[in-house]
Write a protein that holds these residues in place. Structure first.
Motif, PDB file in Angstrom:
ATOM      1  N   THR A   9       0.834  -1.211   0.000  1.00  0.00           N
ATOM      2  CA  THR A   9       0.000   0.000   0.000  1.00  0.00           C
ATOM      3  C   THR A   9       0.862   1.252   0.000  1.00  0.00           C
ATOM      4  O   THR A   9       0.551   2.238  -0.674  1.00  0.00           O
ATOM      5  CB  THR A   9      -0.926   0.007   1.231  1.00  0.00           C
ATOM      6  OG1 THR A   9      -0.149  -0.052   2.428  1.00  0.00           O
ATOM      7  CG2 THR A   9      -1.902  -1.154   1.188  1.00  0.00           C
ATOM      8  N   ASN A  44     -11.907 -11.994   3.533  1.00  0.00           N
ATOM      9  CA  ASN A  44     -11.203 -11.562   4.747  1.00  0.00           C
ATOM     10  C   ASN A  44      -9.693 -11.555   4.556  1.00  0.00           C
ATOM     11  O   ASN A  44      -8.992 -10.723   5.137  1.00  0.00           O
ATOM     12  CB  ASN A  44     -11.578 -12.477   5.922  1.00  0.00           C
ATOM     13  CG  ASN A  44     -13.006 -12.265   6.386  1.00  0.00           C
ATOM     14  OD1 ASN A  44     -13.588 -11.204   6.167  1.00  0.00           O
ATOM     15  ND2 ASN A  44     -13.588 -13.277   7.013  1.00  0.00           N
ATOM     16  N   VAL A  63      -8.848  -8.319   2.862  1.00  0.00           N
ATOM     17  CA  VAL A  63      -9.041  -7.219   3.815  1.00  0.00           C
ATOM     18  C   VAL A  63      -7.897  -7.188   4.818  1.00  0.00           C
ATOM     19  O   VAL A  63      -7.329  -6.124   5.119  1.00  0.00           O
ATOM     20  CB  VAL A  63     -10.397  -7.357   4.533  1.00  0.00           C
ATOM     21  CG1 VAL A  63     -10.497  -6.334   5.667  1.00  0.00           C
ATOM     22  CG2 VAL A  63     -11.545  -7.170   3.553  1.00  0.00           C
ATOM     23  N   ASP A  64      -7.521  -8.352   5.351  1.00  0.00           N
ATOM     24  CA  ASP A  64      -6.434  -8.415   6.331  1.00  0.00           C
ATOM     25  C   ASP A  64      -5.115  -7.955   5.717  1.00  0.00           C
ATOM     26  O   ASP A  64      -4.318  -7.258   6.357  1.00  0.00           O
ATOM     27  CB  ASP A  64      -6.277  -9.839   6.868  1.00  0.00           C
ATOM     28  CG  ASP A  64      -7.430 -10.261   7.768  1.00  0.00           C
ATOM     29  OD1 ASP A  64      -8.165  -9.352   8.224  1.00  0.00           O
ATOM     30  OD2 ASP A  64      -7.599 -11.472   8.000  1.00  0.00           O
ATOM     31  N   ALA A 124      -5.411  -4.058   5.142  1.00  0.00           N
ATOM     32  CA  ALA A 124      -5.458  -3.338   6.423  1.00  0.00           C
ATOM     33  C   ALA A 124      -4.135  -3.436   7.159  1.00  0.00           C
ATOM     34  O   ALA A 124      -3.666  -2.460   7.771  1.00  0.00           O
ATOM     35  CB  ALA A 124      -6.592  -3.882   7.280  1.00  0.00           C
ATOM     36  N   SER A 150      -1.643  -1.133   5.524  1.00  0.00           N
ATOM     37  CA  SER A 150      -2.009   0.259   5.808  1.00  0.00           C
ATOM     38  C   SER A 150      -1.637   0.639   7.240  1.00  0.00           C
ATOM     39  O   SER A 150      -1.151   1.751   7.497  1.00  0.00           O
ATOM     40  CB  SER A 150      -3.511   0.462   5.586  1.00  0.00           C
ATOM     41  OG  SER A 150      -3.885   1.789   5.867  1.00  0.00           O
ATOM     42  N   ASP A 151      -1.828  -0.293   8.187  1.00  0.00           N
ATOM     43  CA  ASP A 151      -1.435  -0.033   9.576  1.00  0.00           C
ATOM     44  C   ASP A 151       0.076   0.173   9.685  1.00  0.00           C
ATOM     45  O   ASP A 151       0.554   1.054  10.411  1.00  0.00           O
ATOM     46  CB  ASP A 151      -1.861  -1.195  10.481  1.00  0.00           C
ATOM     47  CG  ASP A 151      -3.364  -1.235  10.721  1.00  0.00           C
ATOM     48  OD1 ASP A 151      -4.030  -0.216  10.438  1.00  0.00           O
ATOM     49  OD2 ASP A 151      -3.862  -2.279  11.169  1.00  0.00           O
ATOM     50  N   GLY A 158      -0.094   3.655  10.709  1.00  0.00           N
ATOM     51  CA  GLY A 158      -0.697   3.422  12.011  1.00  0.00           C
ATOM     52  C   GLY A 158      -0.076   4.190  13.150  1.00  0.00           C
ATOM     53  O   GLY A 158      -0.674   4.298  14.233  1.00  0.00           O
TER      54      GLY A 158
END
Length: 490
Positions: A202, A261, A264-265, A268, A271-272, A276
């Protein structure tokens, strides 16, 4: 304002910063906090976005129901969740309480207005006004009409949005997701594949955008960028050179990765790792400061007329200045006294490391006071457009006192001399609470023909008004500091 989420709160911030009072309905008990935080972010951004005199800030309140929010509204903006049935229910509540001719602007990012209008008693009033986050900074708003949207409602909405510093883009044909979001969806789909296939993270994809084509798109868009890429032969050469690649399997835009999922995991988690360590509010602040910097930079392009979003900002500032000067010119003034034509508040963006107003901001305030005086004697936009204006040819500033952010200040202006070509002005910048003199500025202005680049007589009405004020001010004591030179002893 129906809906106080990210988009609704952004609308509230833009509206109140343009002197518009807003009634909000949102059943979320956290809405007041969320809206308050977005408005606080907008306050910081607007303090840096423009030096033009801001309109007196509007207010906002939370209403107890849809009916309470819309009962006296002149414009209704809906930013409810993207559910057609929910939006239709809201419109029924609106129509039961609001006037039949009040426009309703939906902020939907993809639902066709014809579908939204289906159960309305007065469907002509509804249109889509799709903004972009943050609404209080980004100027674009897509205006989309449905089969029954009235031209009057569409035009009125465009007028309102232009007045508050936005760029209305009328979409020619009703289509799902309109124009801008269709591009975003295409880029988003390709990005999901690149992450899923392990081609890029990302952060790497974001870097590809923000260090590369994103900068080009921000000021020139897609087609003009490619026209330039075609060299001297322009778009035709670019199309001939790169058109054949459209048949190559470069992208997966016709295919979509399974949205599960695992994907998504993956997204995410990356991105974290990328962002984050910063809170959402911190990221919003950084985003806003970057957008302000880009728009301010674009505002100075194209011989000062602005480019892209900078041109929209320039036009908005011109309206703010014209509105402020018109208010000052329309007010009653005793011309036998120094004229109070410009007042403002010291912005946090104007201060140095000590929290005091920086040196060049004093000159800015003095320049605004001069502009206000010129407007007062009749030099408006039409006069400037005719190719005539006053240019400052000499300035002397004395810095006498410090002033901190948030403090009110105003200028008192004395006309020391006026003839057919020249104006000799003396300004005092005073503290709005203590009336202390913070600085003085003495300026000599020369009237010029801007097309010919030479001095010429001012218009007869402007000459007469300026000379009338100068004659009245002759009876005043000569301002302390007038005629002083740099370093002259007291």
């Amino acid at each position: 304002m129906i809906g106080g989420g990210v988009i609704g709160a952004g609308w509230v911030a833009r509206y109140i910063h343009n002197g518009i009072d807003v009634a909000i309905f949102d059943p979320d008990p956290e809405a007041p906090r969320k809206v308050g935080e977005v408005v606080a972010g907008a306050d910081r951004a607007y303090a840096r976005l423009t030096n033009a005199p801001q309109t007196a800030k509007g207010s906002y309140r939370f209403a107890s129901s849809v009916a309470d929010a819309v009962k006296d509204a002149e414009l209704i903006t809906e930013a409810a969740p993207e559910q057609t049935a929910l939006k239709r229910k809201i419109y029924a509540e609106i129509e039961a309480a609001a006037g039949a001719d009040v426009p309703i602007a939906s902020s939907t990012s993809g639902i066709k207005p014809t579908d939204l209008q289906a159960e309305m008693k007065h469907p002509g009033r509804l249109l889509v006004a799709h903004p972009f986050n943050p609404v209080y900074l980004l100027p674009l708003v897509e205006i989309v009409g449905g089969e029954k949207s009235s031209e009057a409602a569409m035009t009125r909405a465009e007028e309102i949005f232009s007045e508050i510093g936005m760029k209305p883009l009328r979409i020619r044909k009703e289509i799902d997701a309109f124009v801008a979001d269709r591009f975003l969806e295409a880029v988003w789909r390709e990005a999901l594949w690149l992450v899923k296939d392990g081609v890029a993270t990302t952060e790497e994809i974001d870097d590809a955008i923000r260090f590369g084509f994103g900068l080009r798109w921000a000021q020139m868009g897609l087609f003009e960028t490619y026209r330039v890429a075609g060299g001297e032969a322009g778009m035709r050469h670019f199309m001939a050179q790169f058109g054949p690649t459209l048949s190559w399997p470069w992208t997966k835009l016709m295919d979509v990765p399974e949205f599960n999922n695992e994907l998504v995991d993956l997204i995410a988690g990356q991105s974290d790792a990328q962002s984050g360590h910063r809170s959402i509010r911190e990221l919003e602040r950084i985003r806003d400061e970057n957008l302000v910097a880009i728009m301010q930079a674009l505002k100075g392009q194209n011989d000062g007329k602005g480019w892209g979003a900078g041109e929209t900002l320039r036009q908005y500032e011109d309206r703010l200045y014209a509105r402020a000067h018109a208010r000052a010119a329309a007010a009653e003034h005793d011309i036998t006294k120094p004229l109070r034509l410009h007042e403002t508040t010291v912005s946090p963006a104007w201060t140095d490391y000590n929290g005091h107003m920086t040196e060049f901001r004093y000159l800015q305030v003095l320049g605004d006071a001069t502009d206000a005086l010129l407007r007062f004697v009749g030099m408006d936009e039409a006069y400037n457009a005719s190719g005539r204006s006053f240019y400052t040819v000499e300035t002397h500033i004395r810095h006498l006192r410090e002033v901190r952010a948030g403090k009110p200040i105003h200028a008192l202006t004395t006309v020391l001399m006026a003839d057919e070509k020249k104006l000799h002005l003396f300004h005092e910048i005073r503290h709005g609470e203590t009336d202390e003199v913070l600085a003085t500025g003495e300026h000599l202005l020369l009237h010029v023909d801007t097309k010919e680049g030479r001095a010429c007589p001012a218009g007869e009405e402007i000459q007469a008004k300026a000379k009338q004020i100068a004659a009245a001010h002759e009876a005043l004591p000569r301002p302390e500091g007038a005629g002083r030179s740099v370093g002259q002893k007291k």
